[in-house]
Design an enzyme around this catalytic site. Sequence first.
Site, mmCIF file in Angstrom:
data_model
loop_
_atom_site.group_PDB
_atom_site.id
_atom_site.type_symbol
_atom_site.label_atom_id
_atom_site.label_comp_id
_atom_site.label_asym_id
_atom_site.label_seq_id
_atom_site.Cartn_x
_atom_site.Cartn_y
_atom_site.Cartn_z
ATOM 1 N N ASN A 176 0.758 -1.219 -0.082
ATOM 2 C CA ASN A 176 0.036 0.039 0.053
ATOM 3 C C ASN A 176 0.785 0.959 -0.092
ATOM 4 O O ASN A 176 1.618 1.251 0.781
ATOM 5 C CB ASN A 176 -0.914 0.062 1.142
ATOM 6 C CG ASN A 176 -1.745 1.163 1.240
ATOM 7 O OD1 ASN A 176 -1.469 2.250 1.191
ATOM 8 N ND2 ASN A 176 -2.980 0.937 1.623
ATOM 9 N N HIS A 209 1.123 6.233 1.938
ATOM 10 C CA HIS A 209 1.839 7.024 2.755
ATOM 11 C C HIS A 209 2.877 7.871 1.943
ATOM 12 O O HIS A 209 3.310 8.870 2.287
ATOM 13 C CB HIS A 209 2.488 6.181 3.816
ATOM 14 C CG HIS A 209 1.666 5.704 4.835
ATOM 15 N ND1 HIS A 209 0.886 6.566 5.508
ATOM 16 C CD2 HIS A 209 0.851 4.605 5.149
ATOM 17 C CE1 HIS A 209 0.325 5.723 6.323
ATOM 18 N NE2 HIS A 209 0.273 4.666 6.171
ATOM 19 N N HIS A 239 -5.705 3.649 -1.703
ATOM 20 C CA HIS A 239 -6.906 3.964 -1.303
ATOM 21 C C HIS A 239 -7.466 5.506 -1.657
ATOM 22 O O HIS A 239 -6.865 6.407 -1.263
ATOM 23 C CB HIS A 239 -6.963 3.833 0.272
ATOM 24 C CG HIS A 239 -8.165 4.168 1.045
ATOM 25 N ND1 HIS A 239 -8.622 4.016 2.236
ATOM 26 C CD2 HIS A 239 -9.417 4.601 0.427
ATOM 27 C CE1 HIS A 239 -9.750 4.253 2.348
ATOM 28 N NE2 HIS A 239 -10.458 4.684 1.303
ATOM 29 N N ARG A 247 -9.566 7.981 -1.412
ATOM 30 C CA ARG A 247 -10.544 8.191 -0.371
ATOM 31 C C ARG A 247 -11.438 9.546 -0.862
ATOM 32 O O ARG A 247 -10.947 10.240 -1.974
ATOM 33 C CB ARG A 247 -9.783 9.154 0.602
ATOM 34 C CG ARG A 247 -9.212 7.926 1.622
ATOM 35 C CD ARG A 247 -8.516 8.400 2.878
ATOM 36 N NE ARG A 247 -8.201 7.514 3.891
ATOM 37 C CZ ARG A 247 -8.945 7.212 5.052
ATOM 38 N NH1 ARG A 247 -10.211 7.774 5.079
ATOM 39 N NH2 ARG A 247 -8.389 6.196 5.544
ATOM 40 N N ARG A 283 -7.439 12.747 0.415
ATOM 41 C CA ARG A 283 -6.039 13.218 1.301
ATOM 42 C C ARG A 283 -4.839 12.798 0.869
ATOM 43 O O ARG A 283 -3.840 13.395 1.461
ATOM 44 C CB ARG A 283 -6.664 12.941 2.706
ATOM 45 C CG ARG A 283 -6.182 11.712 3.225
ATOM 46 C CD ARG A 283 -6.275 11.756 4.687
ATOM 47 N NE ARG A 283 -7.610 11.499 5.403
ATOM 48 C CZ ARG A 283 -7.716 10.745 6.093
ATOM 49 N NH1 ARG A 283 -6.895 9.868 6.719
ATOM 50 N NH2 ARG A 283 -9.203 10.809 6.815
ATOM 51 N N GLU A 320 -8.615 0.211 -3.071
ATOM 52 C CA GLU A 320 -9.422 0.263 -1.718
ATOM 53 C C GLU A 320 -10.191 1.316 -1.923
ATOM 54 O O GLU A 320 -9.999 2.672 -2.390
ATOM 55 C CB GLU A 320 -8.399 0.591 -0.551
ATOM 56 C CG GLU A 320 -7.892 -0.517 0.075
ATOM 57 C CD GLU A 320 -7.039 -0.085 1.443
ATOM 58 O OE1 GLU A 320 -7.472 0.823 2.182
ATOM 59 O OE2 GLU A 320 -6.079 -0.928 1.577
ATOM 60 N N THR A 351 -7.903 3.370 8.264
ATOM 61 C CA THR A 351 -9.123 2.687 8.164
ATOM 62 C C THR A 351 -9.048 2.155 9.758
ATOM 63 O O THR A 351 -8.055 1.405 9.998
ATOM 64 C CB THR A 351 -9.103 1.438 7.149
ATOM 65 O OG1 THR A 351 -8.706 2.303 6.032
ATOM 66 C CG2 THR A 351 -10.551 0.878 7.002
ATOM 67 N N GLU A 374 -10.885 -9.565 2.958
ATOM 68 C CA GLU A 374 -9.472 -9.012 3.441
ATOM 69 C C GLU A 374 -9.844 -9.190 5.056
ATOM 70 O O GLU A 374 -10.831 -8.429 5.266
ATOM 71 C CB GLU A 374 -8.975 -7.700 2.934
ATOM 72 C CG GLU A 374 -7.655 -7.344 3.581
ATOM 73 C CD GLU A 374 -7.261 -6.064 3.128
ATOM 74 O OE1 GLU A 374 -7.116 -5.966 2.139
ATOM 75 O OE2 GLU A 374 -6.532 -5.406 3.909
ATOM 76 N N HIS A 405 -3.585 -4.852 7.792
ATOM 77 C CA HIS A 405 -3.748 -3.597 8.873
ATOM 78 C C HIS A 405 -2.738 -3.887 10.010
ATOM 79 O O HIS A 405 -2.806 -4.836 10.750
ATOM 80 C CB HIS A 405 -4.989 -3.415 9.400
ATOM 81 C CG HIS A 405 -5.218 -1.889 9.747
ATOM 82 N ND1 HIS A 405 -5.677 -0.921 8.815
ATOM 83 C CD2 HIS A 405 -4.859 -1.315 10.915
ATOM 84 C CE1 HIS A 405 -5.547 0.185 9.432
ATOM 85 N NE2 HIS A 405 -5.140 -0.045 10.822
HETATM 86 N N1 PXP Z 1 -5.871 -3.288 4.303
HETATM 87 C C1 PXP Z 1 -6.631 -2.105 4.481
HETATM 88 C C2 PXP Z 1 -7.784 -2.592 4.083
HETATM 89 C C3 PXP Z 1 -6.277 -0.756 5.001
HETATM 90 O O1 PXP Z 1 -7.123 0.088 4.860
HETATM 91 C C4 PXP Z 1 -4.886 -0.590 5.271
HETATM 92 C C5 PXP Z 1 -4.658 0.814 5.671
HETATM 93 O O2 PXP Z 1 -4.543 1.737 4.656
HETATM 94 C C6 PXP Z 1 -3.905 -1.642 5.216
HETATM 95 C C7 PXP Z 1 -4.369 -3.215 4.645
HETATM 96 C C8 PXP Z 1 -2.353 -1.472 5.477
HETATM 97 O O3 PXP Z 1 -2.246 -1.204 6.778
HETATM 98 P P1 PXP Z 1 -0.859 -0.526 7.189
HETATM 99 O O4 PXP Z 1 -0.640 0.635 6.701
HETATM 100 O O5 PXP Z 1 -1.173 -0.706 8.661
HETATM 101 O O6 PXP Z 1 -0.031 -1.656 6.881
#
Ligand code: PXP
Length: 237
Positions: A6, A9, A42, A44, A48, A69, A100, A150, A190
């Site tokens: 992901n 960030h 994601h 949004r 953001r 996402e 999330t 997921e 997550h």
């Molecule tokens: N899966 C989903 C559905 C999420 O919303 C996120 C956070 O954006 C992640 C995985 C990844 O989480 P993390 O950034 O804590 O690894």
Amino acid sequence: MRLTLNVDHIATLRNARGEEQPDPVTASLIAEQAGVDGIVVHLREDRRHISERDVRLLRELITTKLDLEMAATEEIIKIACDVGPELATIVPEKRQELTTEGGINVIDNVSLLKDTIKELHNSNIEVSLFIEPDLNHIDVAAEIETDLIEIHTGVFANALSEEEQFDELERIRIASKHAKKLGLGVNAGHGLNYQNIKIFRELTDIDEVSIGHSIIARAVVVGIKEAVQEMIRLLKV
Ligand code: PXP
């Protein structure tokens, strides 16, 4: 276990100065070369971090798979159908949250989710529902014909004691086995990081983990390629 990265960030850092660097698309291409199995973003409602430009460029450029996402809203569903990611992961979305915060309540949102899944399927997009490791929610998710789930691993990741962590790992183990029996693909994500992945990787019914923060945080210090490969090595042990 496969790994998807992901890159939200990276977009957060870019947007902090309103300029163009660092670019989540460039980072995604390097991550693919380092061996990830897919890129997750994601989009949004408030944009953001990830922008529509990012999603469309990723669609054109990446060669693994794009996991978008998204909240189940009319505007974002329309964009998803137009862009055509391989996978759409439906998540609950709140304006004020830092990230999330948990899985979507499938039972309370059954009719919205059923319609969303149908619409995405009509555009040949596979659908995953981000949910808690709860058998009732998984049963309903299968009934409304999601392709995958997921499993939210935030409770496992944030556990304050070994006992609490073990209990949640067991919940996830049972939930993933149940989902597999129903014919669903099983992803998880997550809060997974270089430490907790070592016990998490023992869950053999999980096909894929989606990781963002820990890998991007490490990449700031050692680079994307090294950060990704360190995680892939841990997943392969
Ligand atoms: N899966 C989903 C559905 C999420 O919303 C996120 C956070 O954006 C992640 C995985 C990844 O989480 P993390 O950034 O804590 O690894």
